[in-house]
Design an enzyme around this catalytic site. Structure first.
Site, PDB file in Angstrom:
ATOM      1  N   LEU A 172      47.597  46.766  53.461  1.00  0.00           N
ATOM      2  CA  LEU A 172      46.798  46.707  52.245  1.00  0.00           C
ATOM      3  C   LEU A 172      46.041  48.030  52.068  1.00  0.00           C
ATOM      4  O   LEU A 172      45.436  48.520  53.025  1.00  0.00           O
ATOM      5  CB  LEU A 172      45.783  45.555  52.347  1.00  0.00           C
ATOM      6  CG  LEU A 172      45.075  45.304  51.029  1.00  0.00           C
ATOM      7  CD1 LEU A 172      45.934  44.457  50.112  1.00  0.00           C
ATOM      8  CD2 LEU A 172      43.724  44.655  51.238  1.00  0.00           C
TER       9      LEU A 172
ATOM     10  N   GLU B  38      47.827  47.277  60.588  1.00  0.00           N
ATOM     11  CA  GLU B  38      46.451  46.947  60.203  1.00  0.00           C
ATOM     12  C   GLU B  38      46.037  45.692  60.954  1.00  0.00           C
ATOM     13  O   GLU B  38      46.767  45.215  61.828  1.00  0.00           O
ATOM     14  CB  GLU B  38      46.360  46.739  58.687  1.00  0.00           C
ATOM     15  CG  GLU B  38      47.233  45.600  58.170  1.00  0.00           C
ATOM     16  CD  GLU B  38      47.057  45.326  56.673  1.00  0.00           C
ATOM     17  OE1 GLU B  38      46.087  45.806  56.060  1.00  0.00           O
ATOM     18  OE2 GLU B  38      47.904  44.585  56.132  1.00  0.00           O
TER      19      GLU B  38
ATOM     20  N   TYR C 144      44.164  38.052  44.749  1.00  0.00           N
ATOM     21  CA  TYR C 144      42.709  37.926  44.907  1.00  0.00           C
ATOM     22  C   TYR C 144      42.058  39.255  45.233  1.00  0.00           C
ATOM     23  O   TYR C 144      42.740  40.233  45.548  1.00  0.00           O
ATOM     24  CB  TYR C 144      42.367  36.870  45.968  1.00  0.00           C
ATOM     25  CG  TYR C 144      42.519  37.329  47.412  1.00  0.00           C
ATOM     26  CD1 TYR C 144      43.770  37.515  47.996  1.00  0.00           C
ATOM     27  CD2 TYR C 144      41.401  37.569  48.202  1.00  0.00           C
ATOM     28  CE1 TYR C 144      43.888  37.923  49.318  1.00  0.00           C
ATOM     29  CE2 TYR C 144      41.524  37.966  49.530  1.00  0.00           C
ATOM     30  CZ  TYR C 144      42.767  38.142  50.087  1.00  0.00           C
ATOM     31  OH  TYR C 144      42.901  38.543  51.387  1.00  0.00           O
TER      32      TYR C 144
ATOM     33  N   HIS D 224      60.523  27.375  41.174  1.00  0.00           N
ATOM     34  CA  HIS D 224      60.225  28.663  41.812  1.00  0.00           C
ATOM     35  C   HIS D 224      60.196  29.811  40.801  1.00  0.00           C
ATOM     36  O   HIS D 224      59.378  30.706  40.885  1.00  0.00           O
ATOM     37  CB  HIS D 224      61.234  28.977  42.913  1.00  0.00           C
ATOM     38  CG  HIS D 224      61.052  28.143  44.143  1.00  0.00           C
ATOM     39  ND1 HIS D 224      61.257  26.786  44.161  1.00  0.00           N
ATOM     40  CD2 HIS D 224      60.665  28.471  45.399  1.00  0.00           C
ATOM     41  CE1 HIS D 224      61.003  26.311  45.367  1.00  0.00           C
ATOM     42  NE2 HIS D 224      60.645  27.312  46.139  1.00  0.00           N
TER      43      HIS D 224
ATOM     44  N   ARG E 223      42.676  48.014  41.823  1.00  0.00           N
ATOM     45  CA  ARG E 223      43.635  47.380  42.742  1.00  0.00           C
ATOM     46  C   ARG E 223      44.098  46.035  42.189  1.00  0.00           C
ATOM     47  O   ARG E 223      45.285  45.696  42.265  1.00  0.00           O
ATOM     48  CB  ARG E 223      43.013  47.217  44.139  1.00  0.00           C
ATOM     49  CG  ARG E 223      44.008  46.667  45.154  1.00  0.00           C
ATOM     50  CD  ARG E 223      43.484  46.688  46.572  1.00  0.00           C
ATOM     51  NE  ARG E 223      42.339  45.812  46.751  1.00  0.00           N
ATOM     52  CZ  ARG E 223      41.617  45.729  47.880  1.00  0.00           C
ATOM     53  NH1 ARG E 223      41.921  46.498  48.910  1.00  0.00           N
ATOM     54  NH2 ARG E 223      40.612  44.893  47.968  1.00  0.00           N
TER      55      ARG E 223
ATOM     56  N   LYS F 150      47.717  42.138  47.411  1.00  0.00           N
ATOM     57  CA  LYS F 150      46.659  41.249  47.920  1.00  0.00           C
ATOM     58  C   LYS F 150      46.935  39.831  47.430  1.00  0.00           C
ATOM     59  O   LYS F 150      46.245  39.297  46.551  1.00  0.00           O
ATOM     60  CB  LYS F 150      45.284  41.763  47.472  1.00  0.00           C
ATOM     61  CG  LYS F 150      44.174  41.356  48.422  1.00  0.00           C
ATOM     62  CD  LYS F 150      42.930  42.183  48.216  1.00  0.00           C
ATOM     63  CE  LYS F 150      41.728  41.622  48.962  1.00  0.00           C
ATOM     64  NZ  LYS F 150      41.891  41.464  50.402  1.00  0.00           N
TER      65      LYS F 150
ATOM     66  N   ARG G 298      56.721  22.314  38.481  1.00  0.00           N
ATOM     67  CA  ARG G 298      57.103  23.067  39.681  1.00  0.00           C
ATOM     68  C   ARG G 298      58.538  23.584  39.597  1.00  0.00           C
ATOM     69  O   ARG G 298      59.485  22.804  39.491  1.00  0.00           O
ATOM     70  CB  ARG G 298      56.946  22.191  40.935  1.00  0.00           C
ATOM     71  CG  ARG G 298      57.240  22.961  42.209  1.00  0.00           C
ATOM     72  CD  ARG G 298      57.042  22.120  43.457  1.00  0.00           C
ATOM     73  NE  ARG G 298      57.310  22.921  44.648  1.00  0.00           N
ATOM     74  CZ  ARG G 298      58.541  23.130  45.145  1.00  0.00           C
ATOM     75  NH1 ARG G 298      59.582  22.575  44.571  1.00  0.00           N
ATOM     76  NH2 ARG G 298      58.698  23.875  46.210  1.00  0.00           N
TER      77      ARG G 298
HETATM   78  N1  PDD Z   1      40.475  41.184  53.396  1.00  0.00           N
HETATM   79  N2  PDD Z   1      43.989  44.414  55.183  1.00  0.00           N
HETATM   80  C1  PDD Z   1      44.019  43.082  54.948  1.00  0.00           C
HETATM   81  C2  PDD Z   1      45.251  42.318  55.332  1.00  0.00           C
HETATM   82  C3  PDD Z   1      42.922  42.448  54.371  1.00  0.00           C
HETATM   83  O1  PDD Z   1      42.971  41.111  54.124  1.00  0.00           O
HETATM   84  C4  PDD Z   1      41.751  43.199  54.061  1.00  0.00           C
HETATM   85  C5  PDD Z   1      40.536  42.577  53.432  1.00  0.00           C
HETATM   86  C6  PDD Z   1      41.758  44.587  54.321  1.00  0.00           C
HETATM   87  C7  PDD Z   1      40.589  45.468  53.976  1.00  0.00           C
HETATM   88  O2  PDD Z   1      40.521  45.709  52.586  1.00  0.00           O
HETATM   89  P1  PDD Z   1      39.137  46.013  51.858  1.00  0.00           P
HETATM   90  O3  PDD Z   1      38.504  47.167  52.569  1.00  0.00           O
HETATM   91  O4  PDD Z   1      39.532  46.359  50.469  1.00  0.00           O
HETATM   92  O5  PDD Z   1      38.290  44.773  51.970  1.00  0.00           O
HETATM   93  C8  PDD Z   1      42.899  45.151  54.875  1.00  0.00           C
HETATM   94  C9  PDD Z   1      39.413  40.508  52.691  1.00  0.00           C
HETATM   95  C10 PDD Z   1      38.032  41.004  52.971  1.00  0.00           C
HETATM   96  C11 PDD Z   1      39.595  39.010  52.856  1.00  0.00           C
HETATM   97  O6  PDD Z   1      40.743  38.590  52.840  1.00  0.00           O
HETATM   98  O7  PDD Z   1      38.610  38.259  52.945  1.00  0.00           O
END
Ligand code: PDD
Length: 289
Positions: free
Chosen positions: A207, A183, A33, A105, A52, A151, A103
């Site tokens: 991320l 993070e 996503y 894996h 990304r 992501k 289904r």
């Molecule tokens: N999340 N690290 C993680 C684990 C995140 O889920 C996010 C953002 C970030 C920041 O990334 P960016 O600056 O590209 O938004 C870092 C989004 C906003 C969400 O899951 O809603």
């Protein structure tokens, strides 16, 4: 008026959208996503978000369903169609899953069509009290997998960590893995250490945030000393400022960590500077034709 989404080639009211329960996104969390903010009806750092997304799809071997041009069209159309409902400031969520299959894996043997979904929600500005007071965060052991640069829509670890923060009256969990701060549960982290802005280097444990990259760029442009370096929990505890960054939260100043004041307990001087540069950058996007 209902919000409009895009599902597998069709724009439709979001409450009419339907997917199969056999979708691998639903069954396995097998998908990728992105969250992209729009200011003044314009998508923020779109090229970077699409890059990304492409990197992530390649990493998990999901076929890229659209060309860059088509992505741009679809995303801009979602912003435009939702303007009557959500206004000019929106958060665009997109997700691509591997698709629908029996289904198993392992990947389906026959090539399947990825499921593609895009929606918009209103993007609200940070409350004024946050800029004045900052927010509380807690530290937690990072319980997630070791591919956090992807992501992935499988977010159970992130969800449990964020909820732990909420349960302790904090807004975010700051994660620690093997003696290193990585993070937040849904944000990147910056700290002011010895007068310098520091963020952990990119790698599989965090991320590569789009907001993070912009902040490093803005620091360079405005001669704010900054670097990418490992941060230990004790450096974090002694940091003068701590910030959390993301596409929806922008730059959140953390003023309480594990119940203790960060610096003097107020958003710091460098946060004020950086936030001004960030807001100016957003404003530039709004007024650029
Ligand atoms: N999340 N690290 C993680 C684990 C995140 O889920 C996010 C953002 C970030 C920041 O990334 P960016 O600056 O590209 O938004 C870092 C989004 C906003 C969400 O899951 O809603």
């Amino acid at each position: 008026m209902a919000a409009i989404c895009y599902l597998n080639g069709t724009f439709m009211p979001v409450d009419e959208a339907r997917i199969s329960p056999l979708d691998r996104g639903f069954i396995f969390g097998d998908g990728i996503y992105e969250v992209i903010p729009a200011y003044g009806g314009k998508l923020f750092r779109l090229d970077e978000h699409l890059q990304r997304l492409a990197d992530n799809l390649a990493a998990v071997k999901i076929r890229q369903p659209l060309t860059t041009e088509r992505w741009q069209q679809v995303l801009n159309e979602i912003v435009m169609r939702n303007q009557p409902v959500h206004g000019d400031e929106q958060s665009i969520y997109l997700q691509v899953t591997r698709g629908v299959a029996a289904r198993d894996h392992g990947f389906p043997e026959q090539s399947i069509t990825p499921t593609l979904f895009v929606m918009s929600t209103p993007l609200t500005a940070l409350p004024e009290v946050t800029a004045k007071e900052g927010v509380a965060a807690i530290t937690c052991e990072d319980i997630r997998w070791k591919q956090c640069h992807i992501k992935s829509i499988s977010l159970l670890g992130n969800i449990l960590l964020r909820q732990q923060a909420y349960d302790e009256n904090a807004v975010e969990a700051i994660l620690i893995r093997e003696g290193e701060v990585t993070e937040g549960a849904a944000s990147n982290l910056f700290a002011v250490i010895d007068g310098r802005l520091v963020t952990p280097p990119k790698g599989p444990l965090l991320l590569p945030g789009i907001t993070r990259d912009l902040i490093l760029e803005l620091a360079q442009q405005h001669a704010i000393p900054a670097c990418e370096a490992l941060i230990t929990p004790s450096q974090l505890r002694d940091a003068k400022e701590i910030w959390l960054t993301s596409s929806t939260k922008e730059i959140l100043p953390v003023t309480t960590l594990d119940g203790h004041a960060v610096g003097d307990g107020k958003p710091g001087k460098i946060w004020h500077q950086m936030n001004q540069h960030y807001q100016a950058y957003k404003q530039q996007l709004r007024v650029t034709p």
